[in-house]
Design a protein around this motif. Structure first.
Motif, PDB file in Angstrom:
ATOM      1  N   MET A 186       0.863  -1.181   0.000  1.00 60.04           N
ATOM      2  CA  MET A 186       0.000   0.000   0.000  1.00 60.04           C
ATOM      3  C   MET A 186       0.898   1.230   0.000  1.00 60.04           C
ATOM      4  N   SER A 187       0.432   2.312  -0.636  1.00 60.80           N
ATOM      5  CA  SER A 187       1.235   3.545  -0.655  1.00 60.80           C
ATOM      6  C   SER A 187       0.359   4.748  -0.332  1.00 60.80           C
ATOM      7  N   ILE A 188       0.964   5.688   0.389  1.00 59.79           N
ATOM      8  CA  ILE A 188       0.290   6.929   0.794  1.00 59.79           C
ATOM      9  C   ILE A 188       1.172   8.098   0.388  1.00 59.79           C
ATOM     10  N   TYR A 189       0.572   9.111  -0.232  1.00 57.73           N
ATOM     11  CA  TYR A 189       1.331  10.298  -0.636  1.00 57.73           C
ATOM     12  C   TYR A 189       0.728  11.532   0.026  1.00 57.73           C
ATOM     13  N   LEU A 190       1.590  12.346   0.620  1.00 59.39           N
ATOM     14  CA  LEU A 190       1.159  13.591   1.260  1.00 59.39           C
ATOM     15  C   LEU A 190       1.386  14.746   0.289  1.00 59.39           C
ATOM     16  N   GLU A 191       0.305  15.377  -0.127  1.00 60.15           N
ATOM     17  CA  GLU A 191       0.336  16.458  -1.122  1.00 60.15           C
ATOM     18  C   GLU A 191       0.163  17.790  -0.399  1.00 60.15           C
ATOM     19  N   VAL A 192       1.237  18.597  -0.393  1.00 58.99           N
ATOM     20  CA  VAL A 192       1.243  19.855   0.354  1.00 58.99           C
ATOM     21  C   VAL A 192       1.692  20.989  -0.566  1.00 58.99           C
ATOM     22  N   PRO A 193       1.018  22.142  -0.551  1.00 62.51           N
ATOM     23  CA  PRO A 193       1.410  23.260  -1.410  1.00 62.51           C
ATOM     24  C   PRO A 193       2.840  23.722  -1.122  1.00 62.51           C
ATOM     25  N   GLU A 194       3.516  24.220  -2.177  1.00 66.25           N
ATOM     26  CA  GLU A 194       4.914  24.616  -2.029  1.00 66.25           C
ATOM     27  C   GLU A 194       5.095  25.721  -0.995  1.00 66.25           C
ATOM     28  N   GLU A 195       4.188  26.665  -0.934  1.00 68.65           N
ATOM     29  CA  GLU A 195       4.331  27.746   0.036  1.00 68.65           C
ATOM     30  C   GLU A 195       4.253  27.235   1.473  1.00 68.65           C
ATOM     31  N   THR A 196       3.426  26.232   1.689  1.00 68.22           N
ATOM     32  CA  THR A 196       3.351  25.625   3.020  1.00 68.22           C
ATOM     33  C   THR A 196       4.654  24.907   3.344  1.00 68.22           C
ATOM     34  N   LEU A 197       5.185  24.186   2.351  1.00 65.76           N
ATOM     35  CA  LEU A 197       6.465  23.503   2.551  1.00 65.76           C
ATOM     36  C   LEU A 197       7.571  24.511   2.858  1.00 65.76           C
ATOM     37  N   ARG A 198       7.590  25.619   2.112  1.00 67.36           N
ATOM     38  CA  ARG A 198       8.619  26.645   2.319  1.00 67.36           C
ATOM     39  C   ARG A 198       8.578  27.172   3.750  1.00 67.36           C
ATOM     40  N   ALA A 256      -0.033   7.306  -5.895  1.00 64.60           N
ATOM     41  CA  ALA A 256      -0.141   6.437  -4.725  1.00 64.60           C
ATOM     42  C   ALA A 256      -1.549   5.868  -4.619  1.00 64.60           C
ATOM     43  N   ASP A 257      -1.677   4.835  -3.804  1.00 63.46           N
ATOM     44  CA  ASP A 257      -3.010   4.272  -3.549  1.00 63.46           C
ATOM     45  C   ASP A 257      -3.899   5.266  -2.816  1.00 63.46           C
ATOM     46  N   ILE A 258      -3.282   6.047  -1.918  1.00 65.22           N
ATOM     47  CA  ILE A 258      -4.013   7.032  -1.130  1.00 65.22           C
ATOM     48  C   ILE A 258      -3.255   8.352  -1.195  1.00 65.22           C
ATOM     49  N   THR A 259      -3.934   9.437  -1.553  1.00 64.70           N
ATOM     50  CA  THR A 259      -3.331  10.765  -1.542  1.00 64.70           C
ATOM     51  C   THR A 259      -4.042  11.615  -0.499  1.00 64.70           C
ATOM     52  N   ILE A 260      -3.258  12.200   0.386  1.00 68.14           N
ATOM     53  CA  ILE A 260      -3.782  13.087   1.421  1.00 68.14           C
ATOM     54  C   ILE A 260      -3.349  14.498   1.061  1.00 68.14           C
ATOM     55  N   SER A 261      -4.288  15.365   0.725  1.00 71.55           N
ATOM     56  CA  SER A 261      -3.967  16.716   0.284  1.00 71.55           C
ATOM     57  C   SER A 261      -3.959  17.690   1.454  1.00 71.55           C
TER      58      SER A 261
END
Length: 209
Positions: A151-163, A202-207
């Motif tokens: 199983m795979s999970i991907y965390l999708e976060v905006p670039e400005e938040t990452l910065r 990924a199987d699951i994407t968390i935005s």
């Protein structure tokens, strides 16, 4: 968005339907929250006592001596500064040698180096949470890992938040504003862009994790 830990835990438990080990990859850009999610899931699933273990990709950093010799110490944390082959072999052992102890390295941020054989994956561990930036990267040699995940999970976060998170991280390590900005823009954000552009679905994407 609010993380639905109960729902995510239920999906992982539902996927673990037999005696075989379940390997769950948790991927995302630097500062996307992978380590935090892995820790929360570890606890929510019952921790080591319930047969759940965490394997961090960061334990497979090449040593600074190797990076210096190759002239890439300033890019520490980029895909080519990790022992992807070593990670693959460890995951294969975890998947195939379920009746033996498998020892994995753990990265020590205080020492800025990996400590070998610092965590034991024992036969009692049946759900393995692997977390790291490049686990789903669609480029060699990282693309050889996908077949090992159940199983795979991907965390999708905006670039400005990452910065913002990356700047806060470097400030917390004692860096002044200029040096924190250099650390974030010179290495972390290019690495984040690599993850965003080259990560497999990924199987699951968390935005907005």
């Amino acid at each position: 968005m609010t993380l639905d830990l109960d729902g995510l835990t239920a999906r992982i438990r539902a996927a673990h339907t037999d005696d075989a080990r379940l390997i769950v990859a948790i991927a995302g850009a630097p500062a996307s929250g992978k380590t935090t999610l892995a820790e929360k899931l570890h606890q929510h699933l019952g921790g080591d006592a319930a047969g759940v273990a965490v394997v961090p990709m960061d334990g497979f950093h090449f040593d600074d001596a190797i990076l210096s010799e190759r002239g890439v110490l300033d890019r520490k944390g980029a895909p080519h500064t990790f022992d992807a082959g070593g990670l693959k072999r460890i995951l294969e052992a975890i998947k195939e040698d379920a009746n033996e102890d498998v020892y994995v390295p753990v990265f020590d941020r205080g020492l800025e180096l990996s400590r070998g054989s610092a965590r034991c994956i024992s036969p009692s561990h049946r759900i393995i949470l692997v977390e790291g930036n490049y686990l789903l990267l669609n480029q060699e040699p990282w693309d050889q890992l996908a077949k090992l995940y159940d199983m795979s999970i991907y965390l999708e976060v905006p670039e400005e938040t990452l910065r913002a998170r990356l700047l806060d991280r470097w400030r917390s390590f004692g860096f002044n504003e200029a040096d924190a900005l250099q650390k974030a823009q010179g290495n972390d954000l290019p690495n984040a862009q690599t993850v965003v552009m080259l990560t497999k679905k990924a199987d699951i994407t968390i935005s907005d994790a």
